[in-house]
Design a protein around this motif. Structure first.
Motif, mmCIF file in Angstrom:
data_model
loop_
_atom_site.group_PDB
_atom_site.id
_atom_site.type_symbol
_atom_site.label_atom_id
_atom_site.label_comp_id
_atom_site.label_asym_id
_atom_site.label_seq_id
_atom_site.Cartn_x
_atom_site.Cartn_y
_atom_site.Cartn_z
ATOM 1 N N LEU A 155 0.853 -1.193 0.000
ATOM 2 C CA LEU A 155 0.000 0.000 0.000
ATOM 3 C C LEU A 155 0.885 1.238 0.000
ATOM 4 N N PHE A 156 0.920 1.914 -1.133
ATOM 5 C CA PHE A 156 1.727 3.137 -1.230
ATOM 6 C C PHE A 156 0.890 4.349 -0.845
ATOM 7 N N ILE A 157 1.562 5.376 -0.316
ATOM 8 C CA ILE A 157 0.882 6.617 0.035
ATOM 9 C C ILE A 157 0.864 7.500 -1.220
ATOM 10 N N LYS A 158 -0.284 8.120 -1.488
ATOM 11 C CA LYS A 158 -0.375 9.006 -2.657
ATOM 12 C C LYS A 158 0.562 10.196 -2.476
ATOM 13 N N GLN A 159 1.409 10.448 -3.463
ATOM 14 C CA GLN A 159 2.331 11.592 -3.376
ATOM 15 C C GLN A 159 2.442 12.282 -4.728
ATOM 16 N N GLU A 160 2.750 13.579 -4.683
ATOM 17 C CA GLU A 160 2.943 14.344 -5.924
ATOM 18 C C GLU A 160 4.298 13.990 -6.528
ATOM 19 N N GLY A 161 4.384 13.973 -7.845
ATOM 20 C CA GLY A 161 5.659 13.803 -8.533
ATOM 21 C C GLY A 161 6.244 12.421 -8.355
ATOM 22 N N ASN A 162 7.596 12.357 -8.404
ATOM 23 C CA ASN A 162 8.269 11.071 -8.332
ATOM 24 C C ASN A 162 9.422 11.150 -7.334
ATOM 25 N N PRO A 163 9.100 11.125 -6.021
ATOM 26 C CA PRO A 163 10.145 11.330 -5.015
ATOM 27 C C PRO A 163 11.157 10.183 -4.986
ATOM 28 N N PRO A 164 12.415 10.463 -4.540
ATOM 29 C CA PRO A 164 13.425 9.407 -4.414
ATOM 30 C C PRO A 164 13.018 8.408 -3.317
ATOM 31 N N SER A 165 13.658 7.246 -3.312
ATOM 32 C CA SER A 165 13.189 6.165 -2.429
ATOM 33 C C SER A 165 13.227 6.537 -0.938
ATOM 34 N N GLU A 166 14.109 7.507 -0.567
ATOM 35 C CA GLU A 166 14.132 7.930 0.852
ATOM 36 C C GLU A 166 12.860 8.687 1.220
ATOM 37 N N LYS A 167 12.205 9.278 0.179
ATOM 38 C CA LYS A 167 11.018 10.092 0.471
ATOM 39 C C LYS A 167 9.728 9.457 -0.030
ATOM 40 N N VAL A 194 11.132 -6.041 17.879
ATOM 41 C CA VAL A 194 10.280 -4.941 17.409
ATOM 42 C C VAL A 194 8.860 -5.458 17.194
ATOM 43 N N PRO A 195 7.956 -5.197 18.123
ATOM 44 C CA PRO A 195 6.574 -5.582 17.863
ATOM 45 C C PRO A 195 5.900 -4.480 17.052
ATOM 46 N N GLY A 196 5.021 -4.818 16.140
ATOM 47 C CA GLY A 196 4.361 -3.734 15.410
ATOM 48 C C GLY A 196 3.379 -4.222 14.361
ATOM 49 N N ARG A 197 2.599 -3.220 13.876
ATOM 50 C CA ARG A 197 1.567 -3.519 12.896
ATOM 51 C C ARG A 197 2.156 -3.383 11.492
ATOM 52 N N VAL A 198 1.779 -4.291 10.621
ATOM 53 C CA VAL A 198 2.251 -4.227 9.234
ATOM 54 C C VAL A 198 1.062 -4.323 8.284
ATOM 55 N N TYR A 199 1.270 -3.879 7.050
ATOM 56 C CA TYR A 199 0.147 -3.717 6.116
ATOM 57 C C TYR A 199 0.458 -4.387 4.774
ATOM 58 N N ARG A 200 -0.549 -5.036 4.216
ATOM 59 C CA ARG A 200 -0.357 -5.648 2.898
ATOM 60 C C ARG A 200 -1.599 -5.399 2.056
ATOM 61 N N ASN A 201 -1.343 -5.234 0.776
ATOM 62 C CA ASN A 201 -2.458 -5.006 -0.144
ATOM 63 C C ASN A 201 -3.043 -6.355 -0.565
ATOM 64 N N GLU A 202 -3.840 -6.943 0.339
ATOM 65 C CA GLU A 202 -4.330 -8.307 0.123
ATOM 66 C C GLU A 202 -5.839 -8.332 -0.029
ATOM 67 N N THR A 203 -6.316 -9.352 -0.718
ATOM 68 C CA THR A 203 -7.733 -9.656 -0.633
ATOM 69 C C THR A 203 -7.871 -10.537 0.601
ATOM 70 N N THR A 204 -8.755 -10.147 1.538
ATOM 71 C CA THR A 204 -8.792 -10.913 2.793
ATOM 72 C C THR A 204 -9.508 -12.255 2.619
ATOM 73 N N ASP A 205 -8.966 -13.242 3.314
ATOM 74 C CA ASP A 205 -9.630 -14.549 3.425
ATOM 75 C C ASP A 205 -9.201 -15.153 4.769
ATOM 76 N N ALA A 206 -9.448 -16.437 4.957
ATOM 77 C CA ALA A 206 -9.191 -17.046 6.273
ATOM 78 C C ALA A 206 -7.733 -16.939 6.716
ATOM 79 N N THR A 207 -6.811 -16.813 5.767
ATOM 80 C CA THR A 207 -5.402 -16.755 6.160
ATOM 81 C C THR A 207 -4.719 -15.444 5.768
ATOM 82 N N HIS A 208 -5.447 -14.496 5.169
ATOM 83 C CA HIS A 208 -4.833 -13.224 4.770
ATOM 84 C C HIS A 208 -5.618 -12.051 5.320
ATOM 85 N N GLU A 209 -4.895 -11.101 5.863
ATOM 86 C CA GLU A 209 -5.514 -9.863 6.334
ATOM 87 C C GLU A 209 -4.766 -8.683 5.739
#
Ligand code: PHE
Length: 345
Positions: A155-167, A194-209
């Motif tokens: 899941l990419f964040i919408k941004q103007e232009g074409n920023p370098p990978s650091e941005k 490091v505990p934390g929440r992560v995000y994936r562009n998935e279609t959800t089903d019994a094993t994917h969120e």
């Protein structure tokens, strides 16, 4: 018409009553629309003209007297009722259970995992949920054309232009970028989780969120081997599942570790006999791991000739599902109390 008599009778009735209901009845009988006092007032115009004034006065006095007495009695009964309630308190009766909320199973698992790792010398570190492409992919040695970088997986964040990978920003797809962030600022030896929440562009089903929770681990020092990793992870699963669990490593691939492994634990449900939870294999896959790739150390500013280490990443959801035999990851995020209330203990 004997107003004095009526007054005496009414006052007596009011004084003698002990119930609110009875008092209401008396009130209606005398002061109601069709009550005795209304009757008296109705009668006055029909009385002799010379008696009328006197009758009127008496009737008004009667009405006032009854109203006053009624009020007095009402107050008295109210007080009595309160007193009686206090008197009837029975301390031997069982109390009413108050219902309180509980911690979500994921929160609970996170706390437990952090506690175990702290006890074996790891520090708990956090990182941002919104990451740059640099930390999430480039610094972790993902090749330019790696499929995980695809919009379909990330899941990419919408941004103007074409920023370098650091941005260029995205929702982090794993907790591994925190490895780089931490090594940039801290010199080894280091041991972090490091505990934390992560995000994936998935279609959800019994094993994917579309989002889930990971626990990343990183240990860097002068002489760290796969044996160290194996010892630590075995200790962790034993303590987390509260029983002796066998651990095995299978070769795998991650761009940021070399060699890489998939780590399985013996099925805690069937004890390796084979069941539906482990698809009859006797083993459950619990995490990905490996020895930190030299390029990753370099990207974080460390010399791979001086330092080596291992890293691992596991999904909390998966751990909980194994522990409780839950077969649908969506239950974890549905907020259904019928599910959550089963974790009251
Ligand atoms: N980041 C990997 C994932 O999300 C897991 C992993 C972490 C593998 C660290 C190896 C080392 O699948």
């Amino acid at each position: 018409m004997d107003i004095e008599k009526t007054e005496k009778r009414a006052l007596l009735e009011i004084r003698e009553t002990t119930s609110k209901k009875e008092l209401e009845k008396i009130k209606k009988r005398y002061l109601g629309k069709k009550g005795e006092i209304s009757e008296i007032f109705k009668f006055i115009p029909k009385a002799n003209p010379e008696e009328r004034a006197e009758l009127g006065k008496k009737a008004n006095r009667l009405k006032a007297a009854l109203e006053k007495e009624l009020k007095k009695k009402e107050a008295e009964l109210k007080k009595k009722k309160k007193k009686r309630r206090v008197k009837s308190f029975d301390p031997t009766l069982p109390g009413k259970r108050s219902v309180s909320g509980t911690l979500h199973p994921i929160t609970r698992a996170r706390k437990k995992a952090c506690k175990i790792f702290r006890e074996i010398g790891f520090s708990v570190v956090l990182g941002p949920d919104i990451e740059s492409v640099w930390y999430n992919f480039d610094a972790l040695n993902f090749p330019e054309e790696h499929p995980a970088r695809d919009m379909q997986d990330t899941l990419f964040i919408k941004q103007e232009g074409n920023p370098p990978s650091e941005k260029r920003l995205l929702m982090r797809t794993h907790t591994s970028p925190v490895q780089i962030r931490y090594m940039e600022k801290n010199q080894p030896p280091l041991k972090i989780i490091v505990p934390g929440r992560v995000y994936r562009n998935e279609t959800t089903d019994a094993t994917h969120e579309i989002n889930f929770y990971q626990l990343e681990g990183l240990m860097v020092d002068k002489e760290i081997s796969v044996a160290n990793f194996r010892a630590i992870i075995t200790e962790f699963v034993d303590r987390f599942f509260g029983e002796d669990v066998e651990v095995r490593l299978r070769p795998s691939f991650f761009p940021f570790t070399e060699p890489s492994f998939e780590v399985d634990m013996s099925c805690s449900v069937c004890k390796k006999k084979g069941c539906s939870v482990c698809s009859n294999t006797g083993w459950l896959e619990v995490l990905g791991a490996g020895m930190v790739h030299p390029n990753v150390l370099k990207n974080a500013g460390l010399n791979p000739k001086n330092w080596q280490g291992f890293a691992f990443g596991m999904g909390f959801d998966r751990l909980i599902m194994i522990k409780y035999g839950i077969d649908d990851v969506r239950l974890m995020y549905g907020g259904d109390l019928r599910f959550l209330n089963q974790f009251r203990y």
